[in-house]
Design a protein around this motif. Structure first.
Motif, PDB file in Angstrom:
ATOM      1  N   TYR A 118      97.784  21.008  93.703  1.00  0.00           N
ATOM      2  CA  TYR A 118      97.023  21.759  92.706  1.00  0.00           C
ATOM      3  C   TYR A 118      95.757  20.989  92.327  1.00  0.00           C
ATOM      4  O   TYR A 118      94.650  21.552  92.268  1.00  0.00           O
ATOM      5  CB  TYR A 118      97.864  21.971  91.450  1.00  0.00           C
ATOM      6  N   GLU A 119      95.920  19.721  92.040  1.00  0.00           N
ATOM      7  CA  GLU A 119      94.786  18.897  91.612  1.00  0.00           C
ATOM      8  C   GLU A 119      93.706  18.853  92.688  1.00  0.00           C
ATOM      9  O   GLU A 119      92.511  18.941  92.383  1.00  0.00           O
ATOM     10  CB  GLU A 119      95.260  17.488  91.272  1.00  0.00           C
ATOM     11  N   ASP A 120      94.122  18.691  93.950  1.00  0.00           N
ATOM     12  CA  ASP A 120      93.157  18.644  95.048  1.00  0.00           C
ATOM     13  C   ASP A 120      92.383  19.952  95.179  1.00  0.00           C
ATOM     14  O   ASP A 120      91.167  19.963  95.362  1.00  0.00           O
ATOM     15  CB  ASP A 120      93.885  18.344  96.367  1.00  0.00           C
ATOM     16  N   VAL A 121      93.104  21.085  95.091  1.00  0.00           N
ATOM     17  CA  VAL A 121      92.455  22.392  95.227  1.00  0.00           C
ATOM     18  C   VAL A 121      91.468  22.618  94.086  1.00  0.00           C
ATOM     19  O   VAL A 121      90.335  23.063  94.297  1.00  0.00           O
ATOM     20  CB  VAL A 121      93.506  23.521  95.267  1.00  0.00           C
ATOM     21  N   ILE A 122      91.883  22.315  92.884  1.00  0.00           N
ATOM     22  CA  ILE A 122      91.000  22.502  91.720  1.00  0.00           C
ATOM     23  C   ILE A 122      89.768  21.616  91.840  1.00  0.00           C
ATOM     24  O   ILE A 122      88.640  22.064  91.595  1.00  0.00           O
ATOM     25  CB  ILE A 122      91.770  22.211  90.419  1.00  0.00           C
ATOM     26  N   HIS A 123      89.970  20.366  92.231  1.00  0.00           N
ATOM     27  CA  HIS A 123      88.847  19.437  92.395  1.00  0.00           C
ATOM     28  C   HIS A 123      87.874  19.944  93.448  1.00  0.00           C
ATOM     29  O   HIS A 123      86.656  19.796  93.321  1.00  0.00           O
ATOM     30  CB  HIS A 123      89.380  18.052  92.783  1.00  0.00           C
ATOM     31  N   GLN A 124      88.403  20.556  94.487  1.00  0.00           N
ATOM     32  CA  GLN A 124      87.573  21.047  95.585  1.00  0.00           C
ATOM     33  C   GLN A 124      86.801  22.314  95.223  1.00  0.00           C
ATOM     34  O   GLN A 124      85.612  22.440  95.539  1.00  0.00           O
ATOM     35  CB  GLN A 124      88.444  21.321  96.808  1.00  0.00           C
ATOM     36  N   VAL A 125      87.463  23.274  94.579  1.00  0.00           N
ATOM     37  CA  VAL A 125      86.878  24.611  94.409  1.00  0.00           C
ATOM     38  C   VAL A 125      86.115  24.792  93.104  1.00  0.00           C
ATOM     39  O   VAL A 125      85.095  25.488  93.065  1.00  0.00           O
ATOM     40  CB  VAL A 125      87.977  25.692  94.526  1.00  0.00           C
ATOM     41  N   LEU A 126      86.566  24.171  92.033  1.00  0.00           N
ATOM     42  CA  LEU A 126      85.978  24.448  90.720  1.00  0.00           C
ATOM     43  C   LEU A 126      84.464  24.235  90.663  1.00  0.00           C
ATOM     44  O   LEU A 126      83.761  25.000  89.979  1.00  0.00           O
ATOM     45  CB  LEU A 126      86.677  23.607  89.646  1.00  0.00           C
ATOM     46  N   PRO A 127      83.895  23.240  91.372  1.00  0.00           N
ATOM     47  CA  PRO A 127      82.428  23.095  91.341  1.00  0.00           C
ATOM     48  C   PRO A 127      81.672  24.294  91.895  1.00  0.00           C
ATOM     49  O   PRO A 127      80.462  24.419  91.670  1.00  0.00           O
ATOM     50  CB  PRO A 127      82.189  21.840  92.206  1.00  0.00           C
ATOM     51  N   SER A 128      82.366  25.181  92.620  1.00  0.00           N
ATOM     52  CA  SER A 128      81.712  26.363  93.200  1.00  0.00           C
ATOM     53  C   SER A 128      81.739  27.573  92.273  1.00  0.00           C
ATOM     54  O   SER A 128      81.162  28.613  92.598  1.00  0.00           O
ATOM     55  CB  SER A 128      82.396  26.734  94.526  1.00  0.00           C
ATOM     56  N   ILE A 129      82.419  27.455  91.129  1.00  0.00           N
ATOM     57  CA  ILE A 129      82.566  28.586  90.209  1.00  0.00           C
ATOM     58  C   ILE A 129      81.591  28.417  89.048  1.00  0.00           C
ATOM     59  O   ILE A 129      81.672  27.460  88.276  1.00  0.00           O
ATOM     60  CB  ILE A 129      84.008  28.677  89.666  1.00  0.00           C
ATOM     61  N   VAL A 130      80.651  29.337  88.917  1.00  0.00           N
ATOM     62  CA  VAL A 130      79.613  29.230  87.897  1.00  0.00           C
ATOM     63  C   VAL A 130      79.845  30.247  86.779  1.00  0.00           C
ATOM     64  O   VAL A 130      80.604  31.205  86.936  1.00  0.00           O
ATOM     65  CB  VAL A 130      78.208  29.450  88.498  1.00  0.00           C
ATOM     66  N   GLN A 131      79.168  29.989  85.668  1.00  0.00           N
ATOM     67  CA  GLN A 131      79.190  30.939  84.551  1.00  0.00           C
ATOM     68  C   GLN A 131      77.871  31.701  84.552  1.00  0.00           C
ATOM     69  O   GLN A 131      76.803  31.114  84.658  1.00  0.00           O
ATOM     70  CB  GLN A 131      79.362  30.196  83.227  1.00  0.00           C
ATOM     71  N   ILE A 132      77.969  33.032  84.448  1.00  0.00           N
ATOM     72  CA  ILE A 132      76.785  33.890  84.446  1.00  0.00           C
ATOM     73  C   ILE A 132      76.598  34.474  83.050  1.00  0.00           C
ATOM     74  O   ILE A 132      77.520  35.072  82.495  1.00  0.00           O
ATOM     75  CB  ILE A 132      76.935  35.025  85.472  1.00  0.00           C
ATOM     76  N   THR A 133      75.411  34.291  82.515  1.00  0.00           N
ATOM     77  CA  THR A 133      75.094  34.831  81.192  1.00  0.00           C
ATOM     78  C   THR A 133      74.060  35.933  81.333  1.00  0.00           C
ATOM     79  O   THR A 133      73.015  35.744  81.963  1.00  0.00           O
ATOM     80  CB  THR A 133      74.543  33.732  80.264  1.00  0.00           C
ATOM     81  N   THR A 134      74.373  37.086  80.768  1.00  0.00           N
ATOM     82  CA  THR A 134      73.442  38.200  80.758  1.00  0.00           C
ATOM     83  C   THR A 134      73.447  38.794  79.361  1.00  0.00           C
ATOM     84  O   THR A 134      74.453  39.359  78.927  1.00  0.00           O
ATOM     85  CB  THR A 134      73.816  39.260  81.804  1.00  0.00           C
ATOM     86  N   GLY A 135      72.360  38.654  78.636  1.00  0.00           N
ATOM     87  CA  GLY A 135      72.330  39.103  77.253  1.00  0.00           C
ATOM     88  C   GLY A 135      73.341  38.322  76.438  1.00  0.00           C
ATOM     89  O   GLY A 135      73.331  37.092  76.419  1.00  0.00           O
ATOM     90  N   ASN A 136      74.244  39.033  75.782  1.00  0.00           N
ATOM     91  CA  ASN A 136      75.293  38.391  74.991  1.00  0.00           C
ATOM     92  C   ASN A 136      76.629  38.348  75.718  1.00  0.00           C
ATOM     93  O   ASN A 136      77.655  38.030  75.118  1.00  0.00           O
ATOM     94  CB  ASN A 136      75.471  39.127  73.651  1.00  0.00           C
TER      95      ASN A 136
END
Length: 361
Positions: free
Chosen positions: A60-78
């Protein structure tokens, strides 16, 4: 293994909230297998439950460490949603309902730093997919996309995104079912996006997870969390969520990246504009044809404006939502029987060779 599409007749709720929206340089071609802690240091020794737990935890730790940097937060308005870095050029795939009508966004990466500007490349609302491009792609980490057609029920999966604005959140579950067909919430009286071959998962999907990643234990994105089940009387149903399969997501994303729009939706269409027909008892009685595409499939079969379509390929189409569900299980070029009620009260069955649903802009 192949799975026949199953129509899921439940209400679904897009992962939206007041603050929500619910690949390496060659996406889909690379593989990645995170290393796991050996379950035993003595060859041939029995594996204890504690060792098994530690091995899974390490994975689990390896997968999270690998993939999480590829997941971004998108803000549009509020509103806030999630997205997946698709390539080194700064393209990010997300849900169409996350971007909405906006064309400009701010993207925040999990590694921190100031929000980056992004603009819309193209959107495919019918399939709830969209692509935006980050102006400054330096340091972005593309995700690795896996093959969703090889998924098995029971596989462990992780959902990664920004639910309720809590960036970098990870939840876990399994693949609960495959081949679902689900529809998002209605907007402006029209049915929402239709997700064909959706991956059902027990991993919690909350508002803001939309556009994020459903990941297997090889560190590959196998779906995009999009919908959570919702009972109109009891509210959200825990542990029943749906993701767009990666096979669909990568196909549509590549078309948008290359062309700015979708040229081949691979989705069937009748070539008509319709609305739900209401009977004298106030209940839906089919879909009424408001307009027919010139030289399209329906016109060639003899369907005319004012006709009411009550069945397609042997399945009742009591309203526009059920029509969308039925068409999602069919293919362009397929010839199917369509039952039509005319304005004079007569009813006929015509054979329609289905066309292709137009792409978004």
């Amino acid at each position: 293994m192949e799975f026949s599409p199953v129509i899921t007749r439940i209400a679904v709720l897009a992962c939206l909230a007041a603050a929500a929206g619910c690949a390496n340089s060659s996406p889909g071609t690379a593989t990645a297998t995170p290393s796991a802690t050996p379950s035993s240091t003595v060859p041939g020794a029995p594996v204890t439950p504690a060792q098994q737990a530690l091995s899974l935890e390490s994975l689990y730790e390896d997968v999270i460490h690998q993939v999480l940097p590829s997941i971004v937060q998108i803000t549009t308005g509020n509103a806030l949603g999630s997205g997946i870095v698709f390539d080194n050029q700064g393209h990010v795939v997300t849900n169409a309902h996350v971007v909405g009508d906006s064309r400009d966004f701010e993207v925040t990466v999990p590694t921190g730093g100031a929000a980056r500007k992004a603009t819309l490349v193209g959107s495919f609302p019918a399939g709830d997919l969209a692509v935006i491009k980050v102006t400054d792609p330096r340091g972005l980490t593309p995700a690795v996309f896996g093959d969703s057609t090889k998924l098995r029920v029971g596989q462990i999966v992780l959902a990664m995104g920004n639910p309720l604005g809590f960036s970098g959140t990870v939840t876990s579950g399994i693949v609960s079912a495959l081949g679902r067909t689900v529809i998002g919430p209605r907007e402006g009286g029209m049915p929402g996006a239709t997700i064909a071959n959706a991956v059902q998962t027990s991993a919690p999907i909350n508002p803001g997870n939309s556009g994020g990643a459903l990941v297997d234990l090889h560190g590959q994105v196998i779906g995009i969390p999009t919908l959570g089940a919702n009972n109109p009387e009891q509210g959200p149903a825990d542990g029943i969520g749906f993701a767009i399969p990666s096979a669909t997501a990568t196909d549509i994303t590549r078309q948008i990246v290359q062309n700015g729009r979708v040229l081949n939706t691979r989705r069937a269409a009748l070539g008509v504009q319709v609305g739900t027909a209401i009977g004298r008892d106030g209940e839906p009685m089919g879909v009424q044809v408001g307009a027919v595409t010139r030289n399209g499939p329906s016109e060639k079969a003899g369907i005319r404006t004012g006709d009411v379509i009550t069945s397609v390929n042997g399945k009742a189409t009591e309203d526009t939502a059920t029509l969308s569900e039925v068409l999602a299980t069919l293919k362009p070029g397929q010839k199917v029987p369509v039952v039509v009620r005319h304005s004079d009260g007569t009813q006929t069955t015509v054979q329609v060779t289905l066309g292709e649903l137009p792409g978004g802009s």
